[in-house]
Design a protein around this motif. Structure first.
Motif, mmCIF file in Angstrom:
data_model
loop_
_atom_site.group_PDB
_atom_site.id
_atom_site.type_symbol
_atom_site.label_atom_id
_atom_site.label_comp_id
_atom_site.label_asym_id
_atom_site.label_seq_id
_atom_site.Cartn_x
_atom_site.Cartn_y
_atom_site.Cartn_z
ATOM 1 N N THR A 175 0.822 -1.217 0.000
ATOM 2 C CA THR A 175 0.000 0.000 0.000
ATOM 3 C C THR A 175 0.856 1.267 0.000
ATOM 4 O O THR A 175 0.577 2.224 -0.721
ATOM 5 C CB THR A 175 -0.972 0.009 1.201
ATOM 6 O OG1 THR A 175 -0.243 -0.347 2.376
ATOM 7 C CG2 THR A 175 -2.105 -0.957 0.990
ATOM 8 N N SER A 176 1.901 1.284 0.802
ATOM 9 C CA SER A 176 2.743 2.489 0.834
ATOM 10 C C SER A 176 3.773 2.492 -0.286
ATOM 11 O O SER A 176 4.347 3.530 -0.602
ATOM 12 C CB SER A 176 3.454 2.610 2.186
ATOM 13 O OG SER A 176 4.399 1.574 2.342
ATOM 14 N N GLN A 177 4.037 1.301 -0.873
ATOM 15 C CA GLN A 177 5.103 1.158 -1.887
ATOM 16 C C GLN A 177 6.471 1.485 -1.283
ATOM 17 O O GLN A 177 7.347 2.036 -1.940
ATOM 18 C CB GLN A 177 4.829 2.032 -3.111
ATOM 19 C CG GLN A 177 3.614 1.579 -3.922
ATOM 20 C CD GLN A 177 3.921 0.404 -4.849
ATOM 21 O OE1 GLN A 177 4.765 0.477 -5.725
ATOM 22 N NE2 GLN A 177 3.227 -0.716 -4.644
ATOM 23 N N ARG A 204 5.549 8.333 -0.022
ATOM 24 C CA ARG A 204 4.689 7.192 0.295
ATOM 25 C C ARG A 204 3.411 7.292 -0.519
ATOM 26 O O ARG A 204 2.850 8.372 -0.679
ATOM 27 C CB ARG A 204 4.374 7.216 1.793
ATOM 28 C CG ARG A 204 3.677 5.978 2.277
ATOM 29 C CD ARG A 204 3.564 5.971 3.775
ATOM 30 N NE ARG A 204 2.810 7.121 4.234
ATOM 31 C CZ ARG A 204 2.814 7.558 5.486
ATOM 32 N NH1 ARG A 204 3.542 6.968 6.385
ATOM 33 N NH2 ARG A 204 2.078 8.594 5.831
ATOM 34 N N GLU A 205 2.939 6.146 -1.045
ATOM 35 C CA GLU A 205 1.807 6.183 -1.973
ATOM 36 C C GLU A 205 0.488 5.728 -1.365
ATOM 37 O O GLU A 205 -0.520 5.652 -2.064
ATOM 38 C CB GLU A 205 2.158 5.347 -3.212
ATOM 39 C CG GLU A 205 3.348 5.937 -3.960
ATOM 40 C CD GLU A 205 3.747 5.155 -5.191
ATOM 41 O OE1 GLU A 205 2.924 4.372 -5.708
ATOM 42 O OE2 GLU A 205 4.903 5.332 -5.638
ATOM 43 N N GLY A 206 0.492 5.366 -0.053
ATOM 44 C CA GLY A 206 -0.733 4.913 0.597
ATOM 45 C C GLY A 206 -0.436 4.616 2.050
ATOM 46 O O GLY A 206 0.652 4.927 2.536
ATOM 47 N N PRO A 207 -1.400 3.944 2.749
ATOM 48 C CA PRO A 207 -1.215 3.680 4.167
ATOM 49 C C PRO A 207 -0.021 2.762 4.430
ATOM 50 O O PRO A 207 0.283 1.865 3.648
ATOM 51 C CB PRO A 207 -2.525 2.961 4.561
ATOM 52 C CG PRO A 207 -3.490 3.251 3.482
ATOM 53 C CD PRO A 207 -2.705 3.494 2.241
#
Ligand code: FES
Length: 207
Positions: A136-138, A199-202
């Motif tokens: 999610t965060s990549q 960061r691309e997400g949680p």
């Protein structure tokens, strides 16, 4: 004349509590904090001493067809994990001048715009825990003390002193990605993030 009945108490009397002495309180606090510190140290030491996957592999190891690996990494938006060597293969862009300057000499170049890099995700530079990928965060996120690294293994937060270490890699004459486990490369300094990636997400791990 009847005997007087003692009044019924409206609630149960509690025995009086002894006040906690200041010295006893300080002693308990000291013991608690020393125990917590020792516990954290022991966990870190265990992570460091525990045999790592990949400890049995040495020297140059063929990891597979480089173009296939690059296609899979880009298509699935996740690194290829190689548990036998305790590393993760990521892709990077050698046509980016800053990236080429920082990483070009030591990592595989598949085409003008696709490179591969082998990150040591088996040992966090802080105290040696394995560092899993968070889809999610990549980012790579260490579950032990919360160090985080972007998808290129560059440090983005937490107690680790630098980015993830990596290995020299190259493409052999048959188009395979080869990692040289005998040539480790120290991870980039905290301040040397050439391939900055937000960061691309949680996150998967609480900080
Ligand atoms: S081992 Fe401490 S943050 Fe990874």
């Amino acid at each position: 004349m009847s005997a007087a009945t003692p009044p019924t108490p409206s609630r149960r009397e509690r025995p009086a509590r002894k006040p906690v002495e200041r010295r006893a309180f300080l002693r308990a606090s000291l013991i608690g904090s020393v125990s917590a510190g020792l516990g954290g140290f022991a966990l870190g030491a265990l992570g460091f001493l525990w045999p790592r996957q990949g400890d049995g592999l040495f020297g140059e190891v063929i990891l597979g067809n480089a173009r296939d690996l690059a296609e899979r990494i880009v298509g699935e938006r996740r690194p290829v994990l190689v548990p036998e060597a305790a590393l993760s293969i990521i892709s990077w862009d050698p046509s980016d001048g800053i990236a080429a300057g920082a990483y070009g000499g030591q990592h595989a170049v598949v085409t003008d715009s696709v490179g591969l890099m082998c990150l040591d995700t088996g040992a966090c530079p802080h105290l040696g825990c394995a560092v899993p990928w968070c889809q999610t965060s990549q980012w790579f996120e260490c579950p032990c003390h919360g160090s985080r690294y972007n998808k290129y293994g560059e440090w983005t937060g937490g107690p680790a002193p630098r980015g993830l270490d990596r290995y020299v890699s190259f493409i052999d004459g048959e188009g395979n990605l080869v990692v040289d486990l005998g040539s480790p490369v120290t991870g980039p300094a905290r301040t040397a993030n050439a391939l900055e990636q937000a960061r691309e997400g949680p996150s998967c791990v609480d900080a």
